[in-house]
Design an enzyme around this catalytic site. Sequence first.
Site, PDB file in Angstrom:
ATOM      1  NE  ARG A  37      -4.411  -1.216   1.590  1.00 46.96           N
ATOM      2  CZ  ARG A  37      -5.518  -1.735   2.706  1.00 46.96           C
ATOM      3  NH1 ARG A  37      -5.246  -1.346   3.711  1.00 46.96           N
ATOM      4  NH2 ARG A  37      -6.633  -1.777   2.074  1.00 46.96           N
ATOM      5  CE  LYS A 203     -18.200 -16.021   8.450  1.00 47.71           C
ATOM      6  NZ  LYS A 203     -18.139 -14.834   8.922  1.00 47.71           N
ATOM      7  N   GLY A 353      -8.851  -8.961   0.182  1.00 48.66           N
ATOM      8  CA  GLY A 353      -7.617  -9.178   1.178  1.00 48.66           C
ATOM      9  C   GLY A 353      -6.707 -10.253   0.941  1.00 48.66           C
ATOM     10  N   GLY A 376     -12.417  -4.178   1.388  1.00 42.95           N
ATOM     11  CA  GLY A 376     -13.956  -3.761   1.698  1.00 42.95           C
ATOM     12  C   GLY A 376     -14.408  -2.816   0.486  1.00 42.95           C
TER      13      GLY A 376
HETATM   14  P1  ADP Z   1     -10.901 -12.149   0.492  1.00 45.77           P
HETATM   15  O1  ADP Z   1     -10.294 -11.476   1.467  1.00 45.77           O
HETATM   16  O2  ADP Z   1     -10.016 -12.197  -0.794  1.00 45.77           O
HETATM   17  O3  ADP Z   1     -12.428 -11.348   0.171  1.00 45.77           O
HETATM   18  P2  ADP Z   1     -12.240 -14.039   2.115  1.00 45.77           P
HETATM   19  O4  ADP Z   1     -11.991 -13.168   3.039  1.00 45.77           O
HETATM   20  O5  ADP Z   1     -13.760 -14.102   1.429  1.00 45.77           O
HETATM   21  O6  ADP Z   1     -11.391 -13.651   0.505  1.00 45.77           O
HETATM   22  O7  ADP Z   1     -11.936 -15.519   2.242  1.00 45.77           O
HETATM   23  C1  ADP Z   1     -10.406 -15.761   2.455  1.00 45.77           C
HETATM   24  C2  ADP Z   1     -10.348 -17.157   3.192  1.00 45.77           C
HETATM   25  O8  ADP Z   1     -11.260 -18.254   3.077  1.00 45.77           O
HETATM   26  C3  ADP Z   1      -9.001 -17.661   2.962  1.00 45.77           C
HETATM   27  O9  ADP Z   1      -8.221 -17.375   4.410  1.00 45.77           O
HETATM   28  C4  ADP Z   1      -9.149 -19.208   2.919  1.00 45.77           C
HETATM   29  O10 ADP Z   1      -8.285 -19.607   3.877  1.00 45.77           O
HETATM   30  C5  ADP Z   1     -10.673 -19.194   3.212  1.00 45.77           C
HETATM   31  N1  ADP Z   1     -10.963 -20.664   2.527  1.00 45.77           N
HETATM   32  C6  ADP Z   1     -11.271 -20.679   1.323  1.00 45.77           C
HETATM   33  N2  ADP Z   1     -11.793 -22.050   1.088  1.00 45.77           N
HETATM   34  C7  ADP Z   1     -11.804 -22.598   2.001  1.00 45.77           C
HETATM   35  C8  ADP Z   1     -12.401 -23.957   2.386  1.00 45.77           C
HETATM   36  N3  ADP Z   1     -12.631 -24.836   1.439  1.00 45.77           N
HETATM   37  N4  ADP Z   1     -12.156 -24.227   3.678  1.00 45.77           N
HETATM   38  C9  ADP Z   1     -11.733 -23.605   4.778  1.00 45.77           C
HETATM   39  N5  ADP Z   1     -11.279 -22.307   4.483  1.00 45.77           N
HETATM   40  C10 ADP Z   1     -11.314 -21.730   3.280  1.00 45.77           C
HETATM   41 MG    MG Z   2     -10.748 -11.518   3.741  1.00 45.44          MG
END
Ligand code: ADP
Ligand code: MG
Length: 397
Positions: A37, A203, A353, A376
């Site tokens: 950043r 999620k 993130g 976000g």
């Molecule tokens: P971002 O920050 O890119 O928006 P998220 O916060 O939604 O992504 O999710 C990231 C997390 O999801 C990662 O830390 C990863 O470990 C977890 N994750 C993805 N697939 C699985 C899975 N099948 N089981 C457990 N954790 C998972």
């Molecule tokens: Mg995240």
Amino acid sequence: MSKQSVRDLAVAGKKVLVRVDFNVPQTPDGGVADDRRIRAALPTLRSILDRGGSLILVSHLGRPTGDPAADAPFRLDAVAARLQELIGRPVVKAGDTVGPEARAACAQLQPGGIVILENVRFNKGEKTGDPEFARRLAGLADCYVNDAFGTCHRDEASMVAVPQQFPPDRRAIGVLVEKELMILDTLLRYPKHAYVAVMGGAKVSDKITVIENLIKKVDRLLIGGAMTYTFLQAQGIAIGRSKVEADKLDVARSLLDLAGEKLVLPADHLVASAPEAGAATQVVGRAEIPEDGFGMDIGPATCAEYGAIIKQAGTVVWNGPMGKFEVEAFAHGTRAIAEAMAASSAVTAVGGGESAEAIEKFGLADRVTHVSTGGGAFLEALEGKSFNSLAVIPDRS
Ligand code: ADP
Ligand code: MG
């Protein structure tokens, strides 16, 4: 319509307050763990310095509580030191944000000089958008630049009330925000088809509104990550002990209805005996997750299928890892998506993130069109939200 840019501002001899987002990941001893950043703000900072302006930098870091002892790790000293290394000029760090130290440092600023103020969230007025605090902060400078894309979805004082203190012709966005908005314009308004969204992560509940907004625009929505199992369970498919949001099955069902054929679920899964490194793993078909298995990643057939779709696309937006990529054994799917994006001639954008962290870790961040600096903010923009922080910056005349 594009916004007034830092490149349009007459900055020679002026003190320019630049709201940056130096909210970097920290090491346990308060150092800078990742300076992405800070590096991302350099084009804006150099553009001002090279034209004879001086810089007053404002950022937050972490979530200060208001207790000075507990908040010490959120002081910006380590960030200031890293900036000084990266920019190759002296950086004066003030011990407060609008107090006597800040005022003295800003009063002494000469063209080419750099002052960084103390963590703006140490001041109660930042969160509340207090106009008196905003007036004091704005009083330090001649013009205002917003280059803090990662904070653009927040209505804090330094994002909205501070720019409002300046005449409209002295407000602008920085080079980084400009680049982020250009990519978002492509993703939301002018995508080249085929337009493919890849969604994964922890999620489905975090991503409902993004999916609802993007599904109208994309040709394909490729699903991976833990949200897969909520969609499968919603269809009555057994998911063993995989992560699931049991209270979101209705939401998942309505998203499936809304998306119809556009939504693609993994054809196979990497299943583990436990959700951790060293566990026994096997590849199983879409509806073959064993009762005691944990779905940890998309399988090889899915990697190949998604990879082929990405390579033929005109535009690809990716948010959310395909598996628990932090564990090497569960990183194949996420790496396959990153590699397909790197190999694609499409406009390729990555945001979120952990998604940004993953593509950096694979060394492929420079091979996609854009890795967003906003987690976000990027997601809220994809939801179709507009930001007050940008509404206060006039359009380019
Ligand atoms: P971002 O920050 O890119 O928006 P998220 O916060 O939604 O992504 O999710 C990231 C997390 O999801 C990662 O830390 C990863 O470990 C977890 N994750 C993805 N697939 C699985 C899975 N099948 N089981 C457990 N954790 C998972
Ligand atoms: Mg995240």
